[in-house]
Write an enzyme that holds these catalytic residues in place. Structure first.
Site, PDB file in Angstrom:
ATOM      1  N   ASP A   6      -6.986  35.867  27.523  1.00  0.00           N
ATOM      2  CA  ASP A   6      -7.527  35.655  28.870  1.00  0.00           C
ATOM      3  C   ASP A   6      -8.916  35.052  28.788  1.00  0.00           C
ATOM      4  O   ASP A   6      -9.490  34.911  27.706  1.00  0.00           O
ATOM      5  CB  ASP A   6      -7.556  36.981  29.648  1.00  0.00           C
ATOM      6  CG  ASP A   6      -7.978  38.165  28.780  1.00  0.00           C
ATOM      7  OD1 ASP A   6      -8.882  37.996  27.930  1.00  0.00           O
ATOM      8  OD2 ASP A   6      -7.411  39.260  28.933  1.00  0.00           O
ATOM      9  N   ASP A  18      -6.588  51.638  34.238  1.00  0.00           N
ATOM     10  CA  ASP A  18      -5.585  51.592  35.302  1.00  0.00           C
ATOM     11  C   ASP A  18      -4.240  51.069  34.808  1.00  0.00           C
ATOM     12  O   ASP A  18      -3.343  50.781  35.593  1.00  0.00           O
ATOM     13  CB  ASP A  18      -6.073  50.736  36.475  1.00  0.00           C
ATOM     14  CG  ASP A  18      -6.411  49.307  36.070  1.00  0.00           C
ATOM     15  OD1 ASP A  18      -6.207  48.945  34.888  1.00  0.00           O
ATOM     16  OD2 ASP A  18      -6.875  48.541  36.938  1.00  0.00           O
ATOM     17  N   HIS A  28      -3.717  48.200  33.034  1.00  0.00           N
ATOM     18  CA  HIS A  28      -3.536  46.752  32.942  1.00  0.00           C
ATOM     19  C   HIS A  28      -3.505  46.277  31.498  1.00  0.00           C
ATOM     20  O   HIS A  28      -4.081  46.914  30.608  1.00  0.00           O
ATOM     21  CB  HIS A  28      -4.603  45.998  33.751  1.00  0.00           C
ATOM     22  CG  HIS A  28      -5.968  45.988  33.158  1.00  0.00           C
ATOM     23  ND1 HIS A  28      -7.021  46.702  33.677  1.00  0.00           N
ATOM     24  CD2 HIS A  28      -6.469  45.325  32.096  1.00  0.00           C
ATOM     25  CE1 HIS A  28      -8.115  46.471  32.968  1.00  0.00           C
ATOM     26  NE2 HIS A  28      -7.792  45.639  31.998  1.00  0.00           N
ATOM     27  N   GLU A  84      -3.624  43.026  36.562  1.00  0.00           N
ATOM     28  CA  GLU A  84      -4.001  44.252  37.246  1.00  0.00           C
ATOM     29  C   GLU A  84      -2.765  44.923  37.869  1.00  0.00           C
ATOM     30  O   GLU A  84      -1.694  44.323  37.943  1.00  0.00           O
ATOM     31  CB  GLU A  84      -5.031  43.931  38.346  1.00  0.00           C
ATOM     32  CG  GLU A  84      -6.320  43.306  37.831  1.00  0.00           C
ATOM     33  CD  GLU A  84      -7.249  44.293  37.136  1.00  0.00           C
ATOM     34  OE1 GLU A  84      -6.774  45.357  36.681  1.00  0.00           O
ATOM     35  OE2 GLU A  84      -8.451  44.001  37.040  1.00  0.00           O
TER      36      GLU A  84
END
Length: 261
Positions: A67, A136, A138, A143
């Site tokens: 990324d 979370d 991801h 996300e």
């Protein structure tokens, strides 16, 4: 999915670095997908040590990004291109021609995403993709509620992810970009081997949901359950929420050496 519980992050880094070294011995020009952040640093340090000690030749290896931030200047020290060059490419003694990454400063970001997806395919695909996991759940910057079939694209970061990443920007969340380019979950799943490293108690809930919970876009890392060769390496703290921890330990202890990870 194989789950390996190790004593600490150093042990996890050594285990994964040896798997990467084994891959390079079999396929010297392997395309290694790398992640950023503090978690994978022990992997890169252990692999660089193997190169220095001539345990493995990485001179023909190729490296690709998972990324990239959108909008940071190319030379910004916290652009992921800069981070990967600093923490992976240079320590392994590679040149920049061996490196692939999306262009986060492109005028047409959407086109840059499509171009990067195409470039990965034209390179023959990723042989081993390293992953971290967010608090979370991801992976990459996919996300919660990202499509499990998603391709490389632009994503908006959650507030929690920006808070988590502020430590790389002098603790100032205002410096953390709002947008990123990330390989999509569908793109990630095309790698031949996925290896996720998680350390610390803050990751325990996310690891448990990804490994033992239902397949759900709410926990993007649960998509690893779909992959034919996915390895999750966790330290004792990150394994704290696993109901099957004892089974995972027994399975790994009984694993034949020739099988590798």
């Amino acid at each position: 999915m194989e789950v390996v519980i190790v004593p600490d992050s150093a042990a996890g880094g050594e285990l994964i670095a040896e798997a990467m070294a084994d891959l390079l011995r079999r396929k010297p020009d392997a395309l290694l997908g790398v992640a950023t952040g503090s978690t994978p640093l022990p992997i890169y340090q252990a692999l660089a040590a193997k190169v220095t000690n001539k345990e493995v030749d990485a001179s023909s290896a190729r490296v690709c990004q998972l990324d990239e931030y959108v909008g940071l200047p190319a030379g910004h020290p916290e652009s992921y291109r800069s981070v990967v060059l600093r923490e992976v490419v240079e320590p392994l003694g590679l040149d920049q021609d061996s490196f692939m990454g999306p262009d986060g400063s492109a005028e047409d970001v959407a086109a840059a995403c499509v171009a990067y997806d195409r470039a990965l395919a034209e390179a023959g695909g990723v042989d081993l993709q390293l992953l971290g996991i967010g608090t979370d759940g991801h992976i990459g910057f996919n996300e919660p509620c990202s499509s499990l079939a998603s391709r490389t694209r632009i994503k908006t970061l959650t507030q929690q992810t920006r808070v988590d990443n502020a430590r790389f920007f002098e603790g100032d969340i205002e410096q953390v970009p709002h947008h990123v380019i990330t390989q999509g979950i569908g793109t990630i799943l095309e790698a031949r081997h996925l290896v996720l490293l998680a350390t610390g108690e803050a990751k325990a809930d996310a690891v448990a949901l990804a490994v033992e919970g239902p397949l759900s876009a709410l926990v993007p890392a649960s998509a690893l359950q779909l992959h034919p060769h996915a390895t999750v390496v966790v330290d004792e703290a990150a394994a704290a929420g696993l109901k099957l921890a004892d089974y995972f330990r027994a399975t790994y202890a009984a694993k034949p050496d020739w099988q590798g990870i």
